[in-house]
Motif scaffolding. Structure first.
Motif, mmCIF file in Angstrom:
data_model
loop_
_atom_site.group_PDB
_atom_site.id
_atom_site.type_symbol
_atom_site.label_atom_id
_atom_site.label_comp_id
_atom_site.label_asym_id
_atom_site.label_seq_id
_atom_site.Cartn_x
_atom_site.Cartn_y
_atom_site.Cartn_z
ATOM 1 N N THR A 234 24.422 13.356 5.842
ATOM 2 C CA THR A 234 23.453 12.269 5.976
ATOM 3 C C THR A 234 23.421 11.399 4.720
ATOM 4 O O THR A 234 23.760 11.842 3.612
ATOM 5 C CB THR A 234 22.039 12.824 6.220
ATOM 6 N N ALA A 235 22.979 10.144 4.911
ATOM 7 C CA ALA A 235 22.861 9.222 3.779
ATOM 8 C C ALA A 235 21.784 9.685 2.810
ATOM 9 O O ALA A 235 21.909 9.495 1.593
ATOM 10 C CB ALA A 235 22.557 7.819 4.286
ATOM 11 N N THR A 236 20.707 10.301 3.325
ATOM 12 C CA THR A 236 19.634 10.754 2.432
ATOM 13 C C THR A 236 20.121 11.842 1.477
ATOM 14 O O THR A 236 19.783 11.835 0.292
ATOM 15 C CB THR A 236 18.438 11.281 3.255
ATOM 16 N N SER A 237 20.918 12.775 1.984
ATOM 17 C CA SER A 237 21.416 13.830 1.093
ATOM 18 C C SER A 237 22.436 13.267 0.107
ATOM 19 O O SER A 237 22.533 13.728 -1.037
ATOM 20 C CB SER A 237 22.038 14.961 1.915
ATOM 21 N N GLN A 238 23.182 12.258 0.530
ATOM 22 C CA GLN A 238 24.153 11.628 -0.362
ATOM 23 C C GLN A 238 23.448 10.933 -1.524
ATOM 24 O O GLN A 238 23.864 11.046 -2.678
ATOM 25 C CB GLN A 238 24.996 10.625 0.424
ATOM 26 N N ARG A 239 22.344 10.237 -1.217
ATOM 27 C CA ARG A 239 21.591 9.557 -2.294
ATOM 28 C C ARG A 239 20.937 10.570 -3.221
ATOM 29 O O ARG A 239 20.880 10.366 -4.443
ATOM 30 C CB ARG A 239 20.546 8.634 -1.677
ATOM 31 N N ALA A 240 20.421 11.650 -2.658
ATOM 32 C CA ALA A 240 19.821 12.687 -3.503
ATOM 33 C C ALA A 240 20.854 13.295 -4.434
ATOM 34 O O ALA A 240 20.576 13.571 -5.611
ATOM 35 C CB ALA A 240 19.183 13.759 -2.622
ATOM 36 N N ALA A 241 22.072 13.518 -3.919
ATOM 37 C CA ALA A 241 23.133 14.058 -4.766
ATOM 38 C C ALA A 241 23.483 13.087 -5.887
ATOM 39 O O ALA A 241 23.806 13.504 -7.008
ATOM 40 C CB ALA A 241 24.365 14.357 -3.918
ATOM 41 N N GLU A 242 23.417 11.786 -5.606
ATOM 42 C CA GLU A 242 23.677 10.809 -6.661
ATOM 43 C C GLU A 242 22.613 10.900 -7.757
ATOM 44 O O GLU A 242 22.919 10.798 -8.951
ATOM 45 C CB GLU A 242 23.705 9.399 -6.077
ATOM 46 N N VAL A 243 21.345 11.091 -7.346
ATOM 47 C CA VAL A 243 20.278 11.308 -8.338
ATOM 48 C C VAL A 243 20.579 12.555 -9.165
ATOM 49 O O VAL A 243 20.402 12.573 -10.390
ATOM 50 C CB VAL A 243 18.909 11.426 -7.641
ATOM 51 N N ALA A 244 21.049 13.607 -8.496
ATOM 52 C CA ALA A 244 21.386 14.847 -9.210
ATOM 53 C C ALA A 244 22.489 14.608 -10.230
ATOM 54 O O ALA A 244 22.444 15.140 -11.352
ATOM 55 C CB ALA A 244 21.814 15.915 -8.203
ATOM 56 N N VAL A 245 23.487 13.801 -9.865
ATOM 57 C CA VAL A 245 24.564 13.480 -10.807
ATOM 58 C C VAL A 245 24.005 12.765 -12.026
ATOM 59 O O VAL A 245 24.364 13.080 -13.174
ATOM 60 C CB VAL A 245 25.647 12.625 -10.109
ATOM 61 N N GLU A 246 23.127 11.790 -11.801
ATOM 62 C CA GLU A 246 22.549 11.039 -12.924
ATOM 63 C C GLU A 246 21.723 11.943 -13.824
ATOM 64 O O GLU A 246 21.770 11.835 -15.052
ATOM 65 C CB GLU A 246 21.693 9.885 -12.398
ATOM 66 N N LEU A 247 20.933 12.822 -13.227
ATOM 67 C CA LEU A 247 20.114 13.741 -14.029
ATOM 68 C C LEU A 247 20.989 14.695 -14.832
ATOM 69 O O LEU A 247 20.712 14.965 -16.013
ATOM 70 C CB LEU A 247 19.174 14.531 -13.119
#
Length: 714
Positions: free
Chosen positions: A589-602
């Motif tokens: 899903t797009a929502t999990s993809q965006r959350a993973a991007e936040v995880a990468v930034e953190l």
């Protein structure tokens, strides 16, 4: 007709003709300004005055009152155009490009300036407004020939998809420098003209005052303007308050430069530079300002420029010859100067050729300069008309020739990889955020949320606003501990920024700590241009399950992406000091993809380990059969590839694992325990309901997880 009706009729006709011909020009591959210029030429003595003089006199009476009103609109339009030019001045781009941009701009201004001054000194007396001030007219003509039009150049470069190419950035940065040098030269010429009668002492005093004003504007002024924009954006409740402030700043700085004995346009240009560097200048505010200029002031100004030109003078062989000479001198000077500058900057021959062709576009900038010269007596009407004709000819010739030249410029080594990386980043979720809003108290959840918000904002120096909730007996009145947590996270992230990013992009944190209920504070603050809401409030859960009512209300009241922070385990005991180790479960899903991007930034901002858990468990597999399952698996692979690619761009190591057995919450917790993860970042979707249900997996993790949670509802 009355004077006001005549003025209104003239405005309506100008706007209609400018819009129609501007549209036609764009459809023919030319900039809209060319169509707007031709609209004025057709409405003026060059055409309408010849074929239907009565209609021209009816629309534009020869009396001074109508001309004064139209000129007033045009003069304000000039200031707005220079304001926008300044806002488009990317100081960071010029700094990154360095030597090639400097060599091109210096030679691209210097050579045509010399050519133009030489031509001005040789012009017949009949073309000068005052034979006794020939040097002033020659200097003004030289500056007019020396500047390129950044807006028209940028249009063609964007059309050719060259905006991010190495050569495209050199072209844009060189034209930015040329514009800046040009407006400084205009100021110097007018200072010289105004002080020439008073002697060398007066001239030196004007130059010193001008240098001091420019230096103060770019140092102290930059901070003051950013502060003023933030105050107005955050505290004024009326519509378009920031736009009004920008117009006031532009007018004030224009009046200061006028008081120094130089042109108002320099003040407007500097105001644009300062406004463009403000971290609070959101895309919405900039679009409001540009819409006003593009729809009203720019069409009127350029149409009036054409209206004030009398091209019937070209019937005279002598005038036609001098106009042709002006076009040739302008083109030769700009082409040779820019080409030599490219050679000095170690550009290849195809790159130097394309750059020299592009710099020959004048269009809007030359017309502005010519209008200023005519209004101040430095140019005669005939010389003004010649410059407008030259600007139109060189601008019309540039787009097709530059497109031809750019198509023959090969990519430099490593350039294609950089372009692919930037295109990849442009589609990112976190990379497109400009401003963060934080709702936090001083308990564990609030402090941990502030820490995470600082990591995200500090990665690129974005501003943040914190709404301070004050539950608990020991809470402070001003929210200083939570604001300090944001700054602490931002400082940690700042250390991880790439070397090419500016080191002075610190995070500005504003704190609102009021007796107003949190719902009211959030309702007042949310519309002020925020991209991401981060919530950290204690307790996180309600007695009967789900999020507590205050968290649910805050999340529902914000239309954009929301992050909800729940501190547990080590972070509950030490929200600011406990280490991070992140696990990001993903599906297709797009929502999990965006959350993973936040995880990468953190992970990158904190320097911690990151694991991606690909969920292909029961709920997913049994819902799909055969072909549908294969398509879903392929999509998952694309999502994983995207996330790993973003991690690679950030130089962030990532481990990818797969969970294919057991319910998702249990699989996630099992993986987190085995990996000793301290933070689970999960993408969720908001569903209707008072308790803010986020789905079965999120609800189960909220109930049972002993590890910290970050829910991203995007």
């Amino acid at each position: 007709m009355s004077a006001s009706a005549t003025f209104l009729a003239a405005i309506v006709v100008i706007l209609l003709a400018s819009r129609l011909l501007g549209e036609a020009a764009q459809r023919l591959g030319q900039p809209a300004v060319i169509g707007q210029l031709f609209a004025g030429i057709l409405l003026g003595p060059s055409f309408l005055g010849l074929v239907w003089p009565d209609a021209e006199h009816l629309l534009f009476p020869p009396g001074a009152s109508q001309k004064t009103m139209l000129d007033g609109v045009a003069d304000f339009g000039v200031l707005l155009l220079l304001l926008l030019t300044g806002m488009d001045t990317d100081v960071g781009l010029v700094r990154r490009i360095g030597a090639p941009a400097v060599s091109v701009s210096v030679m691209g201004v210097g050579v045509p300036l010399v050519f133009g001054v030489a031509l001005g000194l040789g012009l017949p007396t009949a073309l000068l407004p005052d034979s006794g001030r020939r040097l002033i007219s020659a200097l003004f003509l030289g500056v007019a020939l020396a500047i390129s039009s950044i807006k028209i150049l940028a249009m063609v470069v964007r059309d050719m998809n060259f905006a991010r190419r190495d050569l495209g950035q050199i072209i844009i940065s060189a034209s930015i420098l040329e514009d800046s040098l040009g407006w400084l030269l205009i100021a110097v010429v007018f200072a010289f003209a105004g002080a020439s009668a008073d002697g060398a002492a007066s001239l030196a005093a004007r130059f010193a005052a001008l240098a001091l004003f420019v230096a103060a504007s770019l140092t102290i002024g930059r901070r003051l303007v950013a502060w003023a924009i933030r105050i107005v954006n955050d505290h004024f409740v009326g519509e378009y308050a920031v736009v009004t402030l920008i117009l006031v700043l532009m007018g004030a700085m224009a009046l200061i430069t006028d008081g120094l004995g130089v042109q108002t346009v320099l003040g407007a240009f500097l105001a644009g530079v300062l406004v463009g560097q403000s971290p609070i200048l959101t895309k919405r505010i900039a679009a409001q300002l540009r819409g006003m200029v593009a729809s009203f002031f720019a069409p009127i100004f350029f149409a009036l420029a054409g209206l004030n030109s009398d091209l019937t003078m070209l019937k005279s062989p002598e005038m036609a010859a001098w106009t042709l000479a002006l076009v040739l001198v302008a083109s030769l000077g700009k082409f040779s100067g820019a080409f030599i500058g490219g050679w000095i900057g170690r550009l290849s021959r195809p790159e130097s050729l394309a750059l020299a062709i592009g710099m020959n576009a004048r269009g809007s900038t030359e017309v502005i300069i010519a209008s200023i010269g005519l209004a101040n007596g430095a140019l005669s009407p005939k010389l003004y008309s010649m410059i407008v004709a030259m600007a139109a000819v060189t601008t019309c010739a540039m787009p097709p020739t530059l497109r031809w030249a750019l198509a023959r410029v090969p990519c430099r080594p490593g350039e294609r990889e950089r372009l692919e990386r930037e295109a990849f980043e442009a589609k990112g979720f976190v990379t497109n955020m400009e401003r963060f809003l934080i709702v936090a108290d001083e308990q564990a959840n609030g402090r941990f949320a502030a820490r995470l918000a600082g990591l995200l904002a500090g990665a690129r120096g974005q501003p943040a606003t914190m709404l301070h909730a004050k539950p608990g007996a020991g809470a402070t009145a001003d929210g200083a501990p939570v604001a300090a947590a944001v700054q602490r996270g931002a400082e940690s992230a700042r250390q991880t920024r790439p070397a090419e990013e500016p080191a002075d992009r610190n995070v500005a944190v504003k704190v609102r700590s009021e007796a107003t209920p949190m719902a009211q504070m959030l309702s007042d603050e949310a519309p002020k241009g925020y991209d991401f809401l981060i919530i950290g409030l204690d307790p996180a859960t309600a007695p009967n399950g789900g999020f507590n009512a205050e968290i649910a209300a805050a999340a529902r009241s914000f239309e954009g992406p929301v992050a909800i922070v729940v501190a547990r385990g080590r972070h509950e005991r030490a929200p600011l000091g406990a280490p991070l180790k992140i696990l990001a479960p993903i599906t297709g899903t797009a929502t999990s993809q965006r959350a993973a991007e936040v995880a990468v930034e953190l992970a990158r901002a904190s320097g911690c380990e990151l694991s991606i858990l690909v969920m292909t468990g029961d709920d997913f597999i049994h819902a799909s059969g055969g072909r549908r399952r294969a398509a879903a698996n392929l999509h998952e692979e694309e999502v994983v590839k995207d996330i790993v690619g973003r991690a690679d761009l950030r130089d962030q190591a990532v481990r990818v694992r797969t969970a294919s057995a057991g319910p998702w919450p249990r699989a996630i917790l099992r993986e987190a325990e085995g990996d000793d993860a301290t933070l689970i970042v999960l993408g969720v979707s908001r569903r209707p309901g008072e308790a803010l249900p986020l789905g079965e997996t999120a609800d189960r993790l909220l109930e049972t997880s002993p590890r910290s949670l970050l829910f991203i509802a995007s």
